[in-house]
Scaffold this motif. Structure first.
Motif, mmCIF file in Angstrom:
data_model
loop_
_atom_site.group_PDB
_atom_site.id
_atom_site.type_symbol
_atom_site.label_atom_id
_atom_site.label_comp_id
_atom_site.label_asym_id
_atom_site.label_seq_id
_atom_site.Cartn_x
_atom_site.Cartn_y
_atom_site.Cartn_z
ATOM 1 N N ILE A 12 -2.771 22.334 43.690
ATOM 2 C CA ILE A 12 -3.785 22.687 42.692
ATOM 3 C C ILE A 12 -4.341 24.072 43.020
ATOM 4 N N ALA A 13 -4.191 24.992 42.080
ATOM 5 C CA ALA A 13 -4.659 26.368 42.277
ATOM 6 C C ALA A 13 -6.172 26.431 42.073
ATOM 7 N N HIS A 14 -6.887 26.790 43.126
ATOM 8 C CA HIS A 14 -8.348 26.824 43.120
ATOM 9 C C HIS A 14 -8.849 27.956 42.228
ATOM 10 N N ARG A 15 -9.493 27.597 41.132
ATOM 11 C CA ARG A 15 -9.970 28.555 40.134
ATOM 12 C C ARG A 15 -8.809 29.323 39.509
ATOM 13 N N GLY A 16 -7.673 28.663 39.439
ATOM 14 C CA GLY A 16 -6.469 29.309 38.932
ATOM 15 C C GLY A 16 -5.734 30.055 40.037
ATOM 16 N N TYR A 17 -4.571 30.602 39.675
ATOM 17 C CA TYR A 17 -3.768 31.334 40.664
ATOM 18 C C TYR A 17 -4.206 32.797 40.644
ATOM 19 N N HIS A 18 -5.322 33.066 41.335
ATOM 20 C CA HIS A 18 -5.865 34.422 41.406
ATOM 21 C C HIS A 18 -5.392 35.106 42.685
ATOM 22 N N ASP A 19 -5.708 36.378 42.811
ATOM 23 C CA ASP A 19 -5.283 37.134 43.997
ATOM 24 C C ASP A 19 -6.480 37.527 44.852
ATOM 25 N N LEU A 20 -7.389 36.568 45.024
ATOM 26 C CA LEU A 20 -8.621 36.771 45.787
ATOM 27 C C LEU A 20 -9.463 37.881 45.171
ATOM 28 N N ASN A 21 -9.437 37.926 43.835
ATOM 29 C CA ASN A 21 -10.278 38.839 43.062
ATOM 30 C C ASN A 21 -9.971 40.309 43.352
ATOM 31 N N LYS A 23 -6.882 42.064 41.536
ATOM 32 C CA LYS A 23 -6.575 42.443 40.158
ATOM 33 C C LYS A 23 -6.647 41.242 39.203
ATOM 34 N N ARG A 24 -6.319 40.061 39.708
ATOM 35 C CA ARG A 24 -6.365 38.843 38.891
ATOM 36 C C ARG A 24 -7.470 37.952 39.451
ATOM 37 N N TRP A 25 -8.565 37.856 38.710
ATOM 38 C CA TRP A 25 -9.768 37.226 39.230
ATOM 39 C C TRP A 25 -9.790 35.728 38.970
ATOM 40 N N GLU A 26 -10.642 35.076 39.732
ATOM 41 C CA GLU A 26 -10.825 33.626 39.653
ATOM 42 C C GLU A 26 -11.328 33.191 38.282
ATOM 43 N N ASN A 27 -10.924 31.990 37.861
ATOM 44 C CA ASN A 27 -11.434 31.352 36.641
ATOM 45 C C ASN A 27 -11.235 32.216 35.395
ATOM 46 N N THR A 28 -10.126 32.958 35.356
ATOM 47 C CA THR A 28 -9.805 33.764 34.181
ATOM 48 C C THR A 28 -8.569 33.206 33.486
ATOM 49 N N LEU A 29 -8.389 33.602 32.238
ATOM 50 C CA LEU A 29 -7.194 33.188 31.516
ATOM 51 C C LEU A 29 -5.942 33.705 32.206
ATOM 52 N N ARG A 84 -16.838 41.439 30.866
ATOM 53 C CA ARG A 84 -15.582 41.600 31.597
ATOM 54 C C ARG A 84 -15.776 41.237 33.062
ATOM 55 N N ILE A 85 -14.823 40.514 33.593
ATOM 56 C CA ILE A 85 -14.919 40.007 34.961
ATOM 57 C C ILE A 85 -14.321 41.007 35.935
ATOM 58 N N GLY A 86 -15.138 41.446 36.887
ATOM 59 C CA GLY A 86 -14.653 42.335 37.933
ATOM 60 C C GLY A 86 -14.083 43.642 37.439
ATOM 61 N N GLY A 87 -14.509 44.092 36.277
ATOM 62 C CA GLY A 87 -13.998 45.334 35.733
ATOM 63 C C GLY A 87 -12.583 45.241 35.178
ATOM 64 N N ALA A 89 -9.648 43.383 32.375
ATOM 65 C CA ALA A 89 -9.610 43.090 30.942
ATOM 66 C C ALA A 89 -9.993 41.652 30.641
ATOM 67 N N ASP A 90 -10.100 40.811 31.663
ATOM 68 C CA ASP A 90 -10.436 39.400 31.459
ATOM 69 C C ASP A 90 -11.921 39.220 31.189
ATOM 70 N N HIS A 91 -12.232 38.272 30.309
ATOM 71 C CA HIS A 91 -13.618 37.935 29.984
ATOM 72 C C HIS A 91 -13.939 36.539 30.501
ATOM 73 N N ILE A 92 -15.206 36.159 30.438
ATOM 74 C CA ILE A 92 -15.594 34.787 30.764
ATOM 75 C C ILE A 92 -15.087 33.899 29.632
ATOM 76 N N PRO A 93 -14.152 33.005 29.909
ATOM 77 C CA PRO A 93 -13.577 32.207 28.821
ATOM 78 C C PRO A 93 -14.368 30.927 28.563
ATOM 79 N N THR A 94 -14.245 30.428 27.366
ATOM 80 C CA THR A 94 -14.720 29.072 27.098
ATOM 81 C C THR A 94 -13.697 28.094 27.668
ATOM 82 N N LEU A 95 -14.141 26.856 27.861
ATOM 83 C CA LEU A 95 -13.203 25.842 28.323
ATOM 84 C C LEU A 95 -12.100 25.638 27.282
ATOM 85 N N GLN A 96 -12.456 25.706 26.006
ATOM 86 C CA GLN A 96 -11.431 25.539 24.973
ATOM 87 C C GLN A 96 -10.367 26.621 25.069
#
Length: 242
Positions: A12-21, A23-29, A84-87, A89-96
């Motif tokens: 199970i990828a914790h907060r998704g498969y991110h790269d420790l914030n 370039k690809r941040w946690e809990n993003t699409l 925008r998260i961490g500068g 292109a990702d935004h805070i997403p809704t669960l949907q």
């Protein structure tokens, strides 16, 4: 108890498969898409926005992730979605949005984040969303007042206790949650073994997943006393530690 073998079938990828914030941040699409593409289940965190929309973010305040003052519950989902998260292109997403992006490809384990006075209806709203979701999904929480609502407000959705600790007071509190129909537990790997995890796994045959796995000793502890890892910072397909 219904079959929950899917819950422990994949790392199970914790907060998704991110790269420790980086370039690809946690809990993003982006992190959820990367996990699904690699065949990992996904853990994510959900709060309620000001307009009672479940949004995917770990912290209750906005400073660490988007550099803004204030709290999640003070902003609407549209306002949060514009941040925008961490500068990146990702935004805070809704669960949907997260559910739509994953689209049932891998299981979702959704941790509900309680904020006293600002979380009314969270379990019911998420439960209603998951009823119509065509994929495997479970909910869990540290917050006992939310867990007490699981069976009533999200019937049919597997619910779990997120937990830590070894001292007697914490263990007794964990045992009290068994009265509320939990189906699994997500436990801090560093606090294994303990009487609660041993009881639910060996006597109740309840799945045990662990958090947050970042190194080989934690992997070893998990597979000795639990069933599946919730990981970050490495690729468990190759067991490469970052």
């Amino acid at each position: 108890m219904s079959d929950l073998s899917w819950l422990t079938a994949l790392p199970i990828a914790h907060r998704g498969y991110h790269d420790l914030n980086d370039k690809r941040w946690e809990n993003t699409l982006s992190a959820f898409a990367a996990a699904a593409e690699r065949g990992f289940a996904i853990e994510c965190d959900v709060h309620l926005s000001a307009d009672r929309v479940p949004v995917v973010i770990h912290d209750d305040n906005l400073q660490r992730l988007v550099g803004r003052d204030g709290f999640v519950w003070q902003r609407t989902a549209a306002e949060l979605g514009a941040m925008r998260i961490g500068g990146t292109a990702d935004h805070i997403p809704t669960l949907q949005e997260a559910l739509d992006r994953v689209a049932g490809r891998v299981p979702m384990v959704i941790e509900l984040k309680g904020v006293p006075g600002h979380d009314e209806g969270l379990v019911e709203i998420v439960g209603r969303m998951l009823k119509s979701y065509r994929g495997k999904a479970a909910i869990m929480s540290f917050d006992h007042w939310l867990i007490r609502d699981f069976s009533r407000c999200a019937p049919g959705i597997p619910g779990g206790l997120t937990a830590y600790g070894k001292d007697n007071q914490l263990i007794e509190a964990h045992f009290s949650m068994l009265a509320h129909g939990i189906a699994f537990t997500s436990y801090a790997a560093g606090d294994l073994p303990n009487p609660f995890v041993s009881f639910v796994r060996e006597k109740l045959k309840m799945p045990v997943i662990t958090w947050t796995i970042r190194d080989q000793p934690a992997i070893d502890l998990t597979y000795k006393y639990g069933d599946q890892i919730t990981f970050e910072g490495f690729d468990p397909a190759t067991m490469r530690i970052a």
